[in-house]
Scaffold this active site. Structure first.
Site, PDB file in Angstrom:
ATOM      1  N   ASP A 187      25.928   7.478 -27.774  1.00 28.59           N
ATOM      2  CA  ASP A 187      26.215   6.115 -28.238  1.00 28.59           C
ATOM      3  C   ASP A 187      26.398   6.134 -29.745  1.00 28.59           C
ATOM      4  O   ASP A 187      25.468   5.897 -30.513  1.00 28.59           O
ATOM      5  CB  ASP A 187      25.074   5.174 -27.855  1.00 28.59           C
ATOM      6  CG  ASP A 187      25.453   3.707 -28.036  1.00 28.59           C
ATOM      7  OD1 ASP A 187      26.378   3.425 -28.818  1.00 28.59           O
ATOM      8  OD2 ASP A 187      24.816   2.859 -27.396  1.00 28.59           O
ATOM      9  N   HIS A 192      24.883   1.419 -35.800  1.00 25.36           N
ATOM     10  CA  HIS A 192      23.547   2.008 -35.815  1.00 25.36           C
ATOM     11  C   HIS A 192      23.385   3.125 -36.848  1.00 25.36           C
ATOM     12  O   HIS A 192      22.324   3.762 -36.884  1.00 25.36           O
ATOM     13  CB  HIS A 192      23.214   2.514 -34.423  1.00 25.36           C
ATOM     14  CG  HIS A 192      23.463   1.496 -33.357  1.00 25.36           C
ATOM     15  ND1 HIS A 192      22.750   0.324 -33.278  1.00 25.36           N
ATOM     16  CD2 HIS A 192      24.386   1.459 -32.350  1.00 25.36           C
ATOM     17  CE1 HIS A 192      23.211  -0.400 -32.248  1.00 25.36           C
ATOM     18  NE2 HIS A 192      24.198   0.270 -31.684  1.00 25.36           N
TER      19      HIS A 192
END
Length: 300
Positions: A187, A192
């Site tokens: 991911d 992030h």
């Protein structure tokens, strides 16, 4: 409009072959904070190949495939990733996950809801190996600014407020590099990791993956409520009610909602218990699973 609803819903299912081995499982477990203390026998179940057991939440990244990514890459969907937020995740296990896997995963965009200020994409997936169905999942993905097209609002998905004191409260500290570790499982959304991208998405700094928090909480449930037996997890449904940041502490309040159902309310301890997620975890009784020992050991 970036979302062509008719095209998206008529595209049909997409199937992908996924494979993984004990290295992928161990990396995922480290990404959700396993291995502390490093020599603790219960933690070695997550980190040592000869004793390895697979946390069910691994299914959300197995083989590098993620439900939310299928939603935003569906035919007819062309959206700015900075406007995307993972709203919820539902995972049902049909049997314990193997340490090494070879499955066919079929995903389908099943709905596009109109929330006014946002669109919600719903994607469902089924995964099966040579022995049969392994897991079923569903993700709800919010795309800010893409609502208002006249579609149905869909269900609210908002859980009722918890009642009474929790039965157990545990805290799980997050590493400063937690998101960097977790994204190695596939991911790699820049939200992030990239400060500039995070600011464009409206956050002061990169946020932790919702599914990383999901894994942390499910591990906490297994460790504290199931005597570290991963095979007792039947289902975990979560709604992401806020965000967590790497370096914070997740405070997890568990309540036994009904027989076999555990409710978790998760907050960020350092931010006055700002909400992070709420979850319902369905558990099988002791001995009802296939038995963790049958799934231990990965070989080399």
């Amino acid at each position: 409009m970036p979302i062509d609803v008719t095209r998206a819903l008529s595209a049909g299912p997409r199937s992908t072959r996924l494979t993984w081995d004990h290295r992928d499982v161990r990396l995922y477990h480290l990404g959700i904070g396993a291995g502390i203390p490093a020599t603790e026998p219960a933690e070695l179940r997550y980190t040592l190949e000869s004793r390895l057991h697979v946390l069910p939440a691994f299914a959300t990244v197995a083989g590098g495939a993620m439900d939310w990514a299928d939603a935003v890459s569906a035919p007819g969907v062309d959206v700015d990733l900075a406007a995307v937020l993972h709203g919820g995740q539902d995972l049902t296990l049909h049997r314990p996950l193997p340490v090494s896997g070879d499955v066919v995963r079929t995903s389908t965009l099943t709905a596009v809801h109109d929330k006014g200020g946002a669109a919600v994409l719903v994607v469902q997936a089924e995964a099966a190996d040579a022995e049969g169905p392994l897991w079923t999942s569903e993700a709800q993905v919010f795309v800010r600014g893409e609502g208002g097209f006249g579609g149905a609002r869909g269900p609210s998905g908002r859980p009722p407020a918890p009642e009474g004191d929790p039965d157990r409260v545990v805290e799980r500290p997050l590493r400063e590099d937690q998101a960097l570790l977790y994204r190695l499982s596939g991911d790699d959304n820049p939200l992030h990791a990239d400060p500039d991208f995070a600011r464009r998405a409206g956050f002061a700094r990169p946020v932790l993956h919702g599914l990383c928090s999901y894994g942390v909480v499910l591990k906490a449930a297994v460790d504290t409520e199931c005597a570290s037996d991963v095979t007792r997890v039947r289902r975990c449904t979560a709604r992401f009610t806020g965000v967590a940041y790497p370096g914070e502490t997740l405070r997890v309040a568990f309540r036994r909602a009904t027989a076999g159902v555990l409710r978790a309310e998760v907050t960020a301890a350092e931010r006055d218990d700002a909400p992070v997620l709420g979850a319902l975890i369905e558990l099988l009784g002791p001995g009802a699973g296939s038995g963790a020992a049958a799934h231990a050991g990965a070989g080399s």
